[in-house]
Design a protein around this motif. Sequence first.
Motif, PDB file in Angstrom:
ATOM      1  N   SER A 171       0.840  -1.196   0.000  1.00 45.44           N
ATOM      2  CA  SER A 171       0.000   0.000   0.000  1.00 45.44           C
ATOM      3  C   SER A 171       0.873   1.243   0.000  1.00 45.44           C
ATOM      4  CB  SER A 171      -0.930  -0.003   1.211  1.00 45.44           C
ATOM      5  OG  SER A 171      -0.169  -0.038   2.393  1.00 45.44           O
ATOM      6  N   SER A 172       1.704   1.339  -0.981  1.00 49.53           N
ATOM      7  CA  SER A 172       2.591   2.491  -1.131  1.00 49.53           C
ATOM      8  C   SER A 172       2.552   2.957  -2.574  1.00 49.53           C
ATOM      9  CB  SER A 172       4.034   2.106  -0.770  1.00 49.53           C
ATOM     10  OG  SER A 172       4.110   1.588   0.523  1.00 49.53           O
ATOM     11  N   ILE A 173       3.033   4.169  -2.764  1.00 54.61           N
ATOM     12  CA  ILE A 173       3.074   4.765  -4.091  1.00 54.61           C
ATOM     13  C   ILE A 173       4.508   5.159  -4.412  1.00 54.61           C
ATOM     14  CG2 ILE A 173       2.293   6.646  -5.573  1.00 54.61           C
ATOM     15  CD1 ILE A 173       0.063   4.736  -4.792  1.00 54.61           C
ATOM     16  N   MET A 174       4.948   4.814  -5.611  1.00 53.96           N
ATOM     17  CA  MET A 174       6.207   5.325  -6.139  1.00 53.96           C
ATOM     18  C   MET A 174       5.883   6.237  -7.308  1.00 53.96           C
ATOM     19  SD  MET A 174       9.018   4.224  -4.630  1.00 53.96           S
ATOM     20  CE  MET A 174      10.309   4.089  -5.849  1.00 53.96           C
ATOM     21  N   ALA A 175       6.591   7.335  -7.392  1.00 47.46           N
ATOM     22  CA  ALA A 175       6.314   8.295  -8.459  1.00 47.46           C
ATOM     23  C   ALA A 175       7.599   8.891  -8.999  1.00 47.46           C
ATOM     24  CB  ALA A 175       5.402   9.401  -7.944  1.00 47.46           C
ATOM     25  N   VAL A 182      15.745  17.546 -14.485  1.00 46.25           N
ATOM     26  CA  VAL A 182      16.239  16.596 -13.494  1.00 46.25           C
ATOM     27  C   VAL A 182      15.043  15.779 -13.038  1.00 46.25           C
ATOM     28  CG1 VAL A 182      17.354  16.274 -11.270  1.00 46.25           C
ATOM     29  CG2 VAL A 182      18.083  18.142 -12.779  1.00 46.25           C
ATOM     30  N   TYR A 183      15.169  14.484 -13.114  1.00 44.81           N
ATOM     31  CA  TYR A 183      14.088  13.574 -12.739  1.00 44.81           C
ATOM     32  C   TYR A 183      14.353  12.998 -11.344  1.00 44.81           C
ATOM     33  CZ  TYR A 183      12.024  13.757 -17.384  1.00 44.81           C
ATOM     34  OH  TYR A 183      11.406  14.196 -18.547  1.00 44.81           O
ATOM     35  N   PHE A 184      13.304  12.986 -10.528  1.00 41.72           N
ATOM     36  CA  PHE A 184      13.395  12.497  -9.148  1.00 41.72           C
ATOM     37  C   PHE A 184      12.366  11.386  -8.943  1.00 41.72           C
ATOM     38  CE2 PHE A 184      15.952  15.938  -7.398  1.00 41.72           C
ATOM     39  CZ  PHE A 184      15.697  16.997  -8.272  1.00 41.72           C
ATOM     40  N   CYS A 185      12.750  10.337  -8.224  1.00 39.20           N
ATOM     41  CA  CYS A 185      11.753   9.376  -7.781  1.00 39.20           C
ATOM     42  C   CYS A 185      11.355   9.724  -6.351  1.00 39.20           C
ATOM     43  CB  CYS A 185      12.240   7.942  -7.891  1.00 39.20           C
ATOM     44  SG  CYS A 185      13.744   7.541  -6.985  1.00 39.20           S
ATOM     45  N   ALA A 186      10.129   9.370  -6.010  1.00 39.89           N
ATOM     46  CA  ALA A 186       9.580   9.722  -4.711  1.00 39.89           C
ATOM     47  C   ALA A 186       8.671   8.608  -4.212  1.00 39.89           C
ATOM     48  CB  ALA A 186       8.810  11.033  -4.815  1.00 39.89           C
ATOM     49  N   PHE A 187       8.485   8.572  -2.906  1.00 41.70           N
ATOM     50  CA  PHE A 187       7.722   7.504  -2.268  1.00 41.70           C
ATOM     51  C   PHE A 187       6.768   8.097  -1.231  1.00 41.70           C
ATOM     52  CE2 PHE A 187       7.056   3.350  -0.398  1.00 41.70           C
ATOM     53  CZ  PHE A 187       6.845   3.618   0.944  1.00 41.70           C
ATOM     54  N   ARG A 188       5.568   7.530  -1.190  1.00 38.12           N
ATOM     55  CA  ARG A 188       4.635   7.887  -0.129  1.00 38.12           C
ATOM     56  C   ARG A 188       3.863   6.650   0.295  1.00 38.12           C
ATOM     57  NH1 ARG A 188      -0.761   8.597  -1.109  1.00 38.12           N
ATOM     58  NH2 ARG A 188      -0.864  10.062   0.632  1.00 38.12           N
ATOM     59  N   ILE A 244      -2.481   7.822  -5.782  1.00 42.56           N
ATOM     60  CA  ILE A 244      -1.380   8.393  -6.568  1.00 42.56           C
ATOM     61  C   ILE A 244      -1.591   9.893  -6.613  1.00 42.56           C
ATOM     62  CG2 ILE A 244      -0.152   8.383  -8.756  1.00 42.56           C
ATOM     63  CD1 ILE A 244      -1.322   5.587  -9.288  1.00 42.56           C
ATOM     64  N   LEU A 245      -0.981  10.585  -5.668  1.00 38.28           N
ATOM     65  CA  LEU A 245      -1.124  12.036  -5.585  1.00 38.28           C
ATOM     66  C   LEU A 245      -0.042  12.705  -6.412  1.00 38.28           C
ATOM     67  CD1 LEU A 245      -2.018  12.326  -1.807  1.00 38.28           C
ATOM     68  CD2 LEU A 245      -3.542  12.130  -3.781  1.00 38.28           C
ATOM     69  N   THR A 246      -0.278  13.953  -6.778  1.00 39.26           N
ATOM     70  CA  THR A 246       0.603  14.597  -7.756  1.00 39.26           C
ATOM     71  C   THR A 246       1.361  15.811  -7.237  1.00 39.26           C
ATOM     72  OG1 THR A 246      -1.221  15.947  -8.586  1.00 39.26           O
ATOM     73  CG2 THR A 246      -0.873  13.806  -9.644  1.00 39.26           C
ATOM     74  N   ARG A 247       1.189  16.184  -5.984  1.00 39.96           N
ATOM     75  CA  ARG A 247       1.943  17.323  -5.452  1.00 39.96           C
ATOM     76  C   ARG A 247       3.233  16.837  -4.806  1.00 39.96           C
ATOM     77  NH1 ARG A 247      -2.262  20.067  -1.491  1.00 39.96           N
ATOM     78  NH2 ARG A 247      -2.005  17.958  -0.653  1.00 39.96           N
ATOM     79  N   PRO A 248       4.333  17.508  -5.042  1.00 38.50           N
ATOM     80  CA  PRO A 248       5.591  17.099  -4.382  1.00 38.50           C
ATOM     81  C   PRO A 248       5.455  17.029  -2.858  1.00 38.50           C
ATOM     82  CG  PRO A 248       6.036  18.696  -6.110  1.00 38.50           C
ATOM     83  CD  PRO A 248       4.550  18.619  -5.985  1.00 38.50           C
ATOM     84  N   SER A 249       4.651  17.910  -2.276  1.00 37.43           N
ATOM     85  CA  SER A 249       4.503  17.938  -0.817  1.00 37.43           C
ATOM     86  C   SER A 249       3.799  16.692  -0.277  1.00 37.43           C
ATOM     87  CB  SER A 249       3.732  19.191  -0.383  1.00 37.43           C
ATOM     88  OG  SER A 249       2.449  19.214  -0.997  1.00 37.43           O
ATOM     89  N   ASP A 250       3.172  15.909  -1.153  1.00 36.04           N
ATOM     90  CA  ASP A 250       2.506  14.680  -0.722  1.00 36.04           C
ATOM     91  C   ASP A 250       3.484  13.529  -0.521  1.00 36.04           C
ATOM     92  OD1 ASP A 250      -0.155  15.514  -2.961  1.00 36.04           O
ATOM     93  OD2 ASP A 250      -0.145  15.715  -0.777  1.00 36.04           O
ATOM     94  N   TYR A 251       4.738  13.700  -0.920  1.00 33.84           N
ATOM     95  CA  TYR A 251       5.733  12.635  -0.878  1.00 33.84           C
ATOM     96  C   TYR A 251       6.801  12.960   0.158  1.00 33.84           C
ATOM     97  CZ  TYR A 251       3.450  10.772  -4.954  1.00 33.84           C
ATOM     98  OH  TYR A 251       2.508  10.250  -5.790  1.00 33.84           O
ATOM     99  N   LEU A 252       7.063  11.988   1.036  1.00 31.13           N
ATOM    100  CA  LEU A 252       7.982  12.211   2.137  1.00 31.13           C
ATOM    101  C   LEU A 252       9.414  11.825   1.782  1.00 31.13           C
ATOM    102  CD1 LEU A 252       8.351  12.994   5.096  1.00 31.13           C
ATOM    103  CD2 LEU A 252       7.751  10.640   5.719  1.00 31.13           C
ATOM    104  N   TYR A 253       9.565  10.810   0.956  1.00 27.72           N
ATOM    105  CA  TYR A 253      10.893  10.292   0.655  1.00 27.72           C
ATOM    106  C   TYR A 253      11.247  10.559  -0.813  1.00 27.72           C
ATOM    107  CZ  TYR A 253      10.012   7.803   4.993  1.00 27.72           C
ATOM    108  OH  TYR A 253       9.705   7.503   6.283  1.00 27.72           O
ATOM    109  N   TRP A 254      12.496  10.972  -0.993  1.00 28.68           N
ATOM    110  CA  TRP A 254      12.957  11.337  -2.336  1.00 28.68           C
ATOM    111  C   TRP A 254      14.313  10.717  -2.626  1.00 28.68           C
ATOM    112  CZ3 TRP A 254      10.149  14.302  -5.776  1.00 28.68           C
ATOM    113  CH2 TRP A 254       8.978  14.896  -5.270  1.00 28.68           C
TER     114      TRP A 254
END
Length: 123
Positions: free
Chosen positions: A30-34, A92-98, A103-113
């Motif tokens: 139950s996690s999201i990678m983006a 610059v491309y970043f992966c992120a995890f929440r 699947i949310l689309t704001r950077p502030s929704d993701y804690l790990y980068w």
Amino acid sequence: VQLQASGGGLVQAGESLRLSCVASGRVFSSSIMAWFRQAPGKEREFVAGIQWSGRRSAYTDSVKGRFTISRDNDKNSVDLEMNGLKPPDTAVYFCAFREGSLILTRPSDYLYWGQGTQVTVSS
């Protein structure tokens, strides 16, 4: 959660690249990678996201039909296959995890980068 991104580079318009983001630590189904990207002078923007289970994915309109996000269970990674690259994809491309199922689309929704990886597309 630790994220390690790789796969950026310099390509010509129309060519392809594959980005990979390996995750370690507390990663649950139950996690999201983006993937996000940030061009010089612009805000960081959502590119694509996928549920860790692989059941659901989402894309920003400008990459639909060209980019594909996928899970690789063997590598514990999420990949972004980028085809038909265009100069505006340069960033610059970043992966992120929440945690969670949306699947949310704001950077502030993701804690790990992960660290960023540069993608440059020449015309």
